[in-house]
Design an enzyme around this catalytic site. Structure first.
Site, PDB file in Angstrom:
ATOM      1  N   GLU A  23       6.631   6.920 -17.082  1.00  0.00           N
ATOM      2  CA  GLU A  23       5.361   7.498 -16.656  1.00  0.00           C
ATOM      3  C   GLU A  23       5.504   8.968 -16.310  1.00  0.00           C
ATOM      4  O   GLU A  23       4.628   9.782 -16.576  1.00  0.00           O
ATOM      5  CB  GLU A  23       4.835   6.707 -15.444  1.00  0.00           C
ATOM      6  CG  GLU A  23       3.464   7.148 -14.981  1.00  0.00           C
ATOM      7  CD  GLU A  23       3.015   6.391 -13.710  1.00  0.00           C
ATOM      8  OE1 GLU A  23       1.978   6.746 -13.165  1.00  0.00           O
ATOM      9  OE2 GLU A  23       3.729   5.457 -13.279  1.00  0.00           O
ATOM     10  N   GLY A  83      -2.165  -2.720 -12.213  1.00  0.00           N
ATOM     11  CA  GLY A  83      -2.330  -3.254 -10.854  1.00  0.00           C
ATOM     12  C   GLY A  83      -1.064  -3.106 -10.030  1.00  0.00           C
ATOM     13  O   GLY A  83      -0.352  -4.077  -9.795  1.00  0.00           O
ATOM     14  N   TYR A  84      -0.777  -1.885  -9.637  1.00  0.00           N
ATOM     15  CA  TYR A  84       0.418  -1.638  -8.823  1.00  0.00           C
ATOM     16  C   TYR A  84       0.046  -1.350  -7.372  1.00  0.00           C
ATOM     17  O   TYR A  84       0.394  -2.076  -6.459  1.00  0.00           O
ATOM     18  CB  TYR A  84       1.173  -0.422  -9.374  1.00  0.00           C
ATOM     19  CG  TYR A  84       2.112  -0.713 -10.524  1.00  0.00           C
ATOM     20  CD1 TYR A  84       2.049  -1.918 -11.220  1.00  0.00           C
ATOM     21  CD2 TYR A  84       3.063   0.216 -10.904  1.00  0.00           C
ATOM     22  CE1 TYR A  84       2.906  -2.176 -12.279  1.00  0.00           C
ATOM     23  CE2 TYR A  84       3.930  -0.026 -11.960  1.00  0.00           C
ATOM     24  CZ  TYR A  84       3.844  -1.232 -12.647  1.00  0.00           C
ATOM     25  OH  TYR A  84       4.695  -1.471 -13.677  1.00  0.00           O
ATOM     26  N   SER A  85      -0.658  -0.225  -7.183  1.00  0.00           N
ATOM     27  CA  SER A  85      -0.947   0.248  -5.827  1.00  0.00           C
ATOM     28  C   SER A  85      -1.780  -0.753  -5.041  1.00  0.00           C
ATOM     29  O   SER A  85      -2.619  -1.448  -5.597  1.00  0.00           O
ATOM     30  CB  SER A  85      -1.720   1.568  -5.874  1.00  0.00           C
ATOM     31  OG  SER A  85      -0.895   2.590  -6.334  1.00  0.00           O
ATOM     32  N   SER A 115       3.858  10.956  -5.237  1.00  0.00           N
ATOM     33  CA  SER A 115       3.369  12.243  -4.720  1.00  0.00           C
ATOM     34  C   SER A 115       4.453  13.306  -4.854  1.00  0.00           C
ATOM     35  O   SER A 115       5.633  12.994  -4.980  1.00  0.00           O
ATOM     36  CB  SER A 115       2.986  12.094  -3.250  1.00  0.00           C
ATOM     37  OG  SER A 115       4.153  11.990  -2.462  1.00  0.00           O
ATOM     38  N   ASN A 116       4.045  14.569  -4.836  1.00  0.00           N
ATOM     39  CA  ASN A 116       5.038  15.634  -4.952  1.00  0.00           C
ATOM     40  C   ASN A 116       6.033  15.624  -3.790  1.00  0.00           C
ATOM     41  O   ASN A 116       7.167  16.074  -3.943  1.00  0.00           O
ATOM     42  CB  ASN A 116       4.335  16.991  -5.063  1.00  0.00           C
ATOM     43  CG  ASN A 116       3.783  17.206  -6.469  1.00  0.00           C
ATOM     44  OD1 ASN A 116       3.597  16.249  -7.216  1.00  0.00           O
ATOM     45  ND2 ASN A 116       3.556  18.451  -6.833  1.00  0.00           N
ATOM     46  N   GLU A 117       5.615  15.109  -2.651  1.00  0.00           N
ATOM     47  CA  GLU A 117       6.558  14.961  -1.542  1.00  0.00           C
ATOM     48  C   GLU A 117       7.661  13.977  -1.936  1.00  0.00           C
ATOM     49  O   GLU A 117       8.839  14.222  -1.687  1.00  0.00           O
ATOM     50  CB  GLU A 117       5.837  14.462  -0.275  1.00  0.00           C
ATOM     51  CG  GLU A 117       4.947  15.495   0.410  1.00  0.00           C
ATOM     52  CD  GLU A 117       3.587  15.642  -0.259  1.00  0.00           C
ATOM     53  OE1 GLU A 117       3.263  14.828  -1.156  1.00  0.00           O
ATOM     54  OE2 GLU A 117       2.855  16.588   0.085  1.00  0.00           O
TER      55      GLU A 117
END
Lengths: 394, 380, 394, 380
Positions: free
Chosen positions: A245, A128-130, A379-381
């Site tokens: 992670e 439960g992070y995002s 994200s990759n960004e």
């Protein structure tokens, strides 16, 4: 410079191969291939129990809690063999995510209460992070846990919660006080999914499947004994876990296996009677990917070698994540291109035999769900921002 | 020189645009897709009433007498709503082939029923092995008493399940890969020996496996001379590809606009994500991709009216390859920039992307068309 | 929708073609091919005088000052024919850059004094905008012009000044007062290159040639009558001119010609005895570019059609500049690839015949100098910023 | 598993590195390039004294007995200084072929003179028509009394002008494109009938057109059996390509570091340009490009010690293709991000880029090697 394994390592590799070949049969593989089948949870649990029986379910744990005492090389060999055999990783939320936090920052009572059940796959955990609106800005969270005597009263919404529909427990980042910086005032809380006030709402993804969820908390009463470490220090614990992670996101072995399958399929698929793999343009598309993967394999080995020599995975993990996900997406893309118009078919009304194409469903599913790989886990960004800052000093 | 649509074209374009805006919102579409047949017969009747189904047909058959520009105008707007009713299948492809047929009695019989909405049609060309080579036809049509017997299997026939009539490619002579010998037959979907297995596609439309077992058709069901079907297909294909590309353009423009707007409201790290220069430049690239695709389409539309067939074919292959390349870029960036929410089935973004993907694999993907282009442009 | 020209336009096109074919002979072409030959300036001037004799040297000027009264379509036709014929544009600094500022913002005396000599190519102009450290941030300039009675005293350095070595005059942006914003306090000044205190230092570029310079001003005395418009308002005048500069950067006709030449060369160049143009991979490289160019041709036509209909070139010019320069660089790149190792040879010690390769020198030169195309005239990064802001509203 | 250089390798690597840092700054290099011969004989003697010229040769000839790893270690550091002395030509290519020769008397005669610096060598393989196909040889070697007469023309022979000795490919049998029949001859640059026209290349090194007119060579000048030259070349080529790629890697790393540092000091719009996210992400991409190239090189170095020749060849072709692709990216971004100053001949950036470009076209460019890779990887 060499990549030779010692005799012991080679013996270990044989043992792993042998175990996988013997224990991971096609029935399990079939059950695990779709993330949605009714017996998916059961199959996963059964497989993890087999791993546990062998003592291999938690290679990353300290031995005192039930981990293996593998060297870095052995861990690498295990992961590689697993990927090449096409065996999915254990569900990470319990074994790889919350457990390290518990055995590192939890108290003795918490360790005794939770770790054995995780090891035995008795409890299914979710993360439960995002929260809606947070995305890659993980610390921007609004779920509150108000202190009330022996309990916290939790209110808020978590999103992108994988397998919440199966979960017994959820580990959450919650806001326990308003700090100056948004990273402050966050606590790490373990919550029983049976707690009244919790609602799980499925999120169907663009591949048409359901593995993600939204989890709503309405005045949930959570005992303070479920708090990990100190109140308001949760961000520190979570950050330690995040680096964990990101390691292993290169998924070289998986991509290698997928690419080999793709080549095999391209030698069967024809256009104008000629196998696609003989087409010079298709060959270029293939080798564009294969060459990147060959390089990435050694990038991963280099990172691993420096870890084996005692180094810590730092921002290299960002590089592995970016390249690894770009390559796996490229494979999915080319596989879907190979499947041509068959790749559009949904399996609702027919099977592969009726469709007259044997990998179209898989090609579509992997491509569509695979779009997430460059979004989740930072994200990759964000990963590029990390490298810019940490490596290039920009 | 002039890149405007005519007044008449603008009228029909606006009419489609209004329909999409006022009556075909995403919820409505979702309900239609989930319905038993997967299309709205009611809307289809409305399309007939509004004259959209008559666009490519000559006035002598009751048509609008439109050109490929008219088709493109309609398709672009339908793309903006990812309308699932089989306009492309029935009107552009099936209708296009019918309109180009030289079988007058067949045309007189069929075209009015397309226009009034009572006939949906489909083009059954692809087979298990054929991929994008239209002339790779294993289905046979053997001459018999005053007609032919057709046997074979057609796969992934777009909207085959809703069609009353099929145009089927079948081989009347030659070997499997020969251009010559492919014939085009109009086959009734209800005819004896025809079996249709319909299934859903990811773009919300449907496709079907069509099995033909000794299906008897009269010689009068031939769209043009026996064995010369490829000529007819080649004649119509530019128009079909431009129609599909126009639909793709409508989708790409919508994806871009939606994504740009989303970045302005979506906050991360305490600022709208539209303020991140990396995302800005990538959205500029998708904007330019869309402009370039539009230019290539317009190039095709302009050349369609000229005599230089070689130039038109080059452009059309380049157009389909451009749609493939830039469609993928636009689609993938739309999902990536939306982030997690872009991965959900609930949001419209993914559905626009899926239709774009299906257009990409319809009648040849990017590599296929670029190779055709290379053949025309560089081979002696 | 059509791209047909009227009968008048077609007649005009024939006239242009005919004129170019008759007047632009191979001698001039040879002299203009290198930017460095001793007679380069003379050749340019001679050619521009021919154009002037025909009345075509300044199509963009108002007719009252000597411009043509061409329609937008005619201007387009002229530029297209020029590009296809491989004829370089007129040197822009006088005719296309300073002249519009003079006839728009200058006084009658200035118009009478400068415009005729520009039209007749009697004065060679160069541009004094960029300064070391400014780059794409044009307003960040430090060259000062201090007011002293009837004169300004100019001190500072200008850089990237094309053909300053040939120039009679330079038009400069200079700082006349310190404003709140750096765009304020800038003036537009015309300076005679013979003014004492001016030093021109050559800059050799990576193609080994000299067309750029640094121009140093040390206590140069410039009469106030050489100020254009009002003091401190120079930025406004310059900005009007910049939009002018960016139009026509797509260079579609030039790229079309270069690509045709490249195809021709690829049909002669062999590998393993087989012409490169028959190689499927090389064909893909070619068509990747050719398809973009085909689209850009119509993008340009669309912009032009909207201008012909009375519209103004806005941020479309940024799109044309980005795509146009990316395409021309891609052509240069592929041409150099085609030239293989011959492309590395310098012409100092031998000629093409001795090298055994006929386009290697050109391929190298165009590639190397061509790298500048995405840097000057507002770098492509800045152009993308412009589109993001002006078109997408970001 | 281990990706470290050995102690011995580290010593020689450090020694080259120190030389580049302390004695070979960009001004020094510029002066050398501008000098009559275009190289420094003094430095060459120093290379000999430091033992660098002995790296790939067996100890029995007085060599260091190094492996391809040692060569890569030296070349990477030379790349960082874009050293123009013909180390690649003489030691890696010419020396590599000599070391692999089975002509013992020839080796005994020549190798010590390479090691002591008195012999510079060059490999004359390419011809006007050959491009990258090494076996496309029109130069002929016709048998005559106890030897051969060689006639033909070799183009763009790297450092042909400074070489005392040339290894020449000439055809002793077969047709123009045949693999068999290509022979390798050691030819004295001063021999009668040899004409060398030397000229400058953009990377500061030189090349030559070498004309051979009835040049008489003894049979003892053959590096290996007549007609089997391609076997020898193929044997040495992986080592040559890895050496050149290591040089490229050194160049790429230098370009990246220089560019990153430049963006930190270069101000635009009142801020260092390193703060622009678009540039940051592009520099991350060039950083990753460099890491991936390094990994591919290391893959080759590791596989060079194994028995699987097929795997090694795949890696080496992939490596050269990777150097082409990422070298171009790194070079072009370095110039673009530097802006105007990157366009000047005065700055070192452009010179690093030019050497990278020359490495790209030496013994096959990216497409050439990727096609070879495809052949190995995908052809039945």
């Amino acid at each position: 410079m060499d990549i030779n394994f010692s005799a012991e390592d080679l013996a270990f590799r044989d043992e792993v191969r042998d175990f996988f070949a013997r224990e991971y049969d096609s029935t399990i593989a079939d059950q695990l291939s779709g993330a949605q089948g009714t017996d998916y949870k059961g199959a996963i649990v059964a497989w993890q129990k087999k791993l546990h029986a062998k003592g291999w379910v938690a290679p990353g744990w300290p031995t005192e809690y039930g981990g293996t005492d593998w060297t870095a090389t052995q861990k690498f060999i295990y992961e590689t063999e697993r990927g090449l055999a096409g065996i999915p990783d254990v569900v990470p939320f319990g074994l790889k995510m919350v457990a390290p936090v518990i055995y590192t920052f939890g108290n003795e009572e918490q360790k005794a209460r939770f770790l054995p059940r995780i090891l035995e796959s008795e409890d299914w955990w979710c993360q439960g992070y995002s929260e809606p609106g947070a995305g890659s800005d993980l610390a921007a969270l609004n779920t509150t846990a108000d202190y009330a005597g022996d309990n916290y009263i939790v209110n808020g919404r978590k999103i992108w919660t994988t397998f919440a529909q199966y979960a017994d427990w959820i580990f959450c980042l919650v806001r326990t006080s308003k700090g100056m910086r948004k990273q402050q005032g966050i606590s790490f809380l373990l919550i029983d999914m049976k707690t009244p006030g919790i609602t799980v709402k499925p999120i169907v993804t663009i591949d048409g499947k359901h593995s993600l969820n939204e989890v709503l908390f309405e005045d949930c009463v959570v005992p303070t004994e479920n708090l990990i470490g100190e109140q308001d220090k949760g961000w520190t614990y979570a950050k330690a876990l995040l680096a964990h992670e990101r390691t292993g996101m290169a998924e070289v072995a998986d991509s290698t296996r997928l690419l080999e399958a793709l080549k095999q399929r391209a030698s069967v698929e024809v256009n104008g009677g000629k196998a696609m793999i003989e087409d010079p343009i298709f060959q270029m598309r293939l080798s564009d990917i294969e060459m990147e993967l060959m390089a990435l394999e050694y990038t991963e080995l280099r990172v691993f070698a420096s870890m084996a020599a005692g180094g810590m995975p730092g921002s290299e993990s960002s590089l592995l994540k970016i390249k690894g996900t770009e390559i796996s997406q490229a494979i999915h893309e080319l596989q879907l291109q190979l499947a041509s118009y068959y790749g559009g078919a949904l399996p609702d009304d027919l099977n592969a035999e009726q469709l007259r194409h044997d990998f179209a469903f898989e090609a579509r599913g992997k491509y569509m769900y695979g779009r997430a790989a460059t979004i989740y886990g930072g994200s990759n960004e964000v990963q590029r921002n990390v490298i810019a800052k940490a490596v290039l000093g920009l | 020189m002039n890149f405007d649509f005519t007044e008449e074209q603008t009228m029909i374009k606006d009419s489609v645009s209004r329909f999409v805006r006022d009556e075909y919102d995403f919820d409505t579409r979702t309900k239609i897709v989930a319905s038993e047949e997967g299309i709205s017969r009611e809307f289809w009747s409305m399309f007939a009433e509004l004259g959209w189904l008559s666009v490519p047909f000559a006035e002598e058959y009751g048509g609008f007498g439109g050109s490929v520009e008219d088709i493109a105008a309609v398709m672009e707007e339908l793309g903006k709503g990812i309308v699932v009713e089989p306009y492309a299948s029935t009107v552009v492809v099936f209708g296009g082939l019918m309109a180009a047929s030289d079988n007058e009695s067949l045309k007189t019989a069929v075209i009015p029923s397309i226009i009034d909405g009572s006939c949906m049609g489909s083009f059954a060309s692809t087979e298990a092995q054929s991929r994008y080579e239209m002339s790779d036809v294993a289905t046979t049509a053997t001459a018999c008493d005053g007609g032919y017997k057709i046997s074979g299997e057609k796969t992934v026939v777009a909207n085959g399940g809703t069609a009353n009539k099929l145009i089927v490619t079948a081989r009347t002579s030659g070997d499997q890969y020969d251009r010559a010998g492919v014939s085009l037959f109009l086959v009734d979907a209800e005819a004896s020996g025809v079996e249709v297995k319909s299934y859903k596609m990811m773009d919300g439309q449907s496709a079907a496996t069509v099995t033909l077992k000794d299906v008897v058709v009269a010689e009068s069901q031939l769209l043009n001379a026996a064995g010369e079907g490829m000529d007819l297909i080649d004649q119509v294909m530019p128009q079909i590809l431009m129609g599909l590309s126009a639909e793709a353009l409508g989708i790409m423009a919508t994806l871009n606009t939606t994504t740009v707007e989303y970045t302005k409201v979506r906050q991360q790290f305490d600022t709208p994500i539209s303020s991140f220069q990396v995302l800005q430049h990538r959205m500029v690239d998708t904007f330019m991709a869309c402009e370039q695709t539009k230019s290539m389409l317009y190039r095709g539309l302009c050349q369609a009216g000229e005599d230089d067939r070689h130039a038109l074919l080059k452009t059309v292959h380049a157009l389909k390859a451009t749609v493939a390349r830039y469609g993928r870029l636009v689609g993938e960036e739309a999902i990536q920039i939306h982030g997690g929410i872009g991965m959900t089935d609930e949001l419209n973004i993914g559905h626009y992307v899926k239709r774009l993907m299906m257009i990409n694999v319809t009648f040849g993907d990017g590599d296929f068309h670029q190779k055709k282009f290379n053949q025309l442009a560089y081979s002696a």
